[in-house]
Design a protein around this motif. Sequence first.
Motif, short mmCIF file in Angstrom:
data_model
loop_
_atom_site.label_atom_id
_atom_site.label_comp_id
_atom_site.label_asym_id
_atom_site.label_seq_id
_atom_site.Cartn_x
_atom_site.Cartn_y
_atom_site.Cartn_z
N THR A 16 -5.71 -9.47 23.15
CA THR A 16 -6.16 -8.15 22.53
C THR A 16 -6.43 -8.35 20.98
N ALA A 17 -5.52 -9.07 20.31
CA ALA A 17 -6.01 -9.20 18.93
C ALA A 17 -7.42 -9.87 18.64
N ALA A 18 -7.69 -10.85 19.54
CA ALA A 18 -8.91 -11.58 19.50
C ALA A 18 -9.90 -10.51 19.53
N ARG A 19 -9.83 -9.85 20.80
CA ARG A 19 -10.89 -8.58 21.17
C ARG A 19 -11.02 -7.63 20.22
N SER A 20 -10.06 -7.15 19.68
CA SER A 20 -10.10 -5.98 18.58
C SER A 20 -10.71 -6.70 17.22
N ALA A 21 -10.52 -8.05 17.05
CA ALA A 21 -11.07 -8.60 15.78
C ALA A 21 -12.60 -8.71 15.89
N GLY A 22 -13.10 -9.00 17.19
CA GLY A 22 -14.42 -9.35 17.64
C GLY A 22 -15.03 -7.78 17.25
N VAL A 23 -14.71 -6.73 18.11
CA VAL A 23 -15.22 -5.46 17.75
C VAL A 23 -15.31 -5.03 16.24
N LEU A 24 -13.86 -5.03 15.55
CA LEU A 24 -14.06 -4.81 14.10
C LEU A 24 -15.05 -5.52 12.96
N ALA A 25 -15.00 -6.63 13.46
CA ALA A 25 -15.96 -7.76 12.70
C ALA A 25 -17.57 -7.15 12.82
N LEU A 26 -17.77 -6.97 14.23
CA LEU A 26 -19.15 -6.21 14.50
C LEU A 26 -19.35 -4.89 13.89
N CYS A 27 -18.40 -3.93 13.72
CA CYS A 27 -18.48 -2.80 13.17
C CYS A 27 -18.77 -2.86 11.66
N SER A 28 -17.75 -3.65 11.18
CA SER A 28 -17.69 -4.14 9.64
C SER A 28 -18.92 -4.59 9.18
N ALA A 29 -19.56 -5.51 9.87
CA ALA A 29 -21.11 -6.25 9.66
C ALA A 29 -21.98 -5.27 9.67
N LEU A 30 -22.06 -4.38 10.55
CA LEU A 30 -23.12 -3.29 10.47
C LEU A 30 -23.11 -2.60 9.47
N LEU A 31 -22.02 -1.91 9.28
CA LEU A 31 -21.76 -1.02 8.08
C LEU A 31 -22.06 -1.81 6.73
N LEU A 32 -21.62 -2.89 6.51
CA LEU A 32 -21.98 -3.79 5.29
C LEU A 32 -23.46 -3.89 5.11
N THR A 33 -24.20 -4.32 6.26
CA THR A 33 -25.38 -4.15 6.09
C THR A 33 -26.15 -3.02 5.92
N LEU A 34 -25.82 -2.16 6.20
CA LEU A 34 -26.53 -0.68 6.06
C LEU A 34 -26.41 -0.46 4.44
N VAL A 35 -25.08 -0.60 4.11
CA VAL A 35 -24.52 -0.27 2.62
C VAL A 35 -25.36 -1.18 1.82
N ALA A 36 -25.68 -2.53 2.17
CA ALA A 36 -25.98 -3.44 1.12
C ALA A 36 -27.61 -3.08 1.15
N ALA A 37 -28.30 -2.53 2.47
CA ALA A 37 -29.69 -2.54 2.34
C ALA A 37 -29.93 -1.09 1.67
N ARG A 38 -29.04 -0.38 1.40
CA ARG A 38 -29.35 0.86 0.78
C ARG A 38 -29.94 1.80 1.89
N TRP A 39 -29.54 1.94 3.20
CA TRP A 39 -29.94 2.45 4.14
C TRP A 39 -30.18 4.02 3.85
N SER A 40 -31.67 4.67 3.82
CA SER A 40 -31.63 5.68 3.16
C SER A 40 -30.78 7.19 3.97
N PRO A 41 -30.85 7.04 5.29
CA PRO A 41 -29.90 8.02 6.13
C PRO A 41 -28.41 8.00 5.62
N LEU A 42 -27.97 6.90 5.35
CA LEU A 42 -26.81 6.63 5.07
C LEU A 42 -26.39 7.09 3.43
N VAL A 43 -27.23 6.48 2.74
CA VAL A 43 -27.21 7.18 1.18
C VAL A 43 -27.03 8.48 1.05
N SER A 44 -27.95 9.24 2.26
CA SER A 44 -28.02 10.75 1.85
C SER A 44 -26.92 11.19 2.32
N ALA A 45 -26.43 10.90 3.34
CA ALA A 45 -25.16 11.42 4.03
C ALA A 45 -24.14 11.20 2.86
#
Length: 231
Positions: A16-45
């Motif tokens: 359970t902990a390993a699966r949770s870590a994997g899902v959270l890592a993917l979500c965190s990496a996606l958000l981090l990428t969008l924030v670092a790239a200054r993705w326009s829809p995210l910045v506007s929101a």
Amino acid sequence: MHTRSVDSPPRPQHGTAARSAGVLALCSALLLTLVAARWSPLVSADRDISATTHRWAVEESGITQACRILTDWVWDPWTMRVLCAVVVVWLVVRLAARWTAVWLALAVTLGTLFQQALKALVDRPRPVWPDPVDSAHYSAFPSGHAMTATVVCGLLLWLLHRHGVGRAVWRTAVTVAVVSVIGVGLTRVWLGVHWPTDVVGGWLLGALVVALAVWTHEHRQPRPRPDTAAS
């Protein structure tokens, strides 16, 4: 009723902990990428939500003052770290759970270092207002308040569950933890010192640290020696 020690061998968790870590890592990496790239829809929101909440914060001075007290004292990262230190001492003195005490202290410390490294790496500017109601320093992403509260509350809840506390204590602890984690994130946006995605990032990354720490405790803790296990 026998109460199981927090340093006793864990029950099987079926990954359970390993699966949770994997899902959270993917979500965190996606958000981090969008924030670092200054993705326009995210910045506007972020800007739209922050502008609205800042207008409310200026108009509702009583709520704003309450938010400042909560974020600066009750849910401040140092308040959370002091709480963690108290639990570490309790684990050593009352339960003789030295490995778990070291694990808890290291998890919170490494979580803080991880948070600071990400802040320096992303280097996201904080919101700037002509009429600020509060101030904060250093970079914005992720929110240190949100991440620290998530890490500390998550780890302490896991320890309480593992230790087998009563139902009333458990429900109270869950309520306090949920209110603290969500509340501190909302106060940071209300006070205009973080973008909403800074807080979401803090929650996700904090939960990731908790999942990784739980996995470590379940799989890496020392096993009792054969001559003492049957005593």
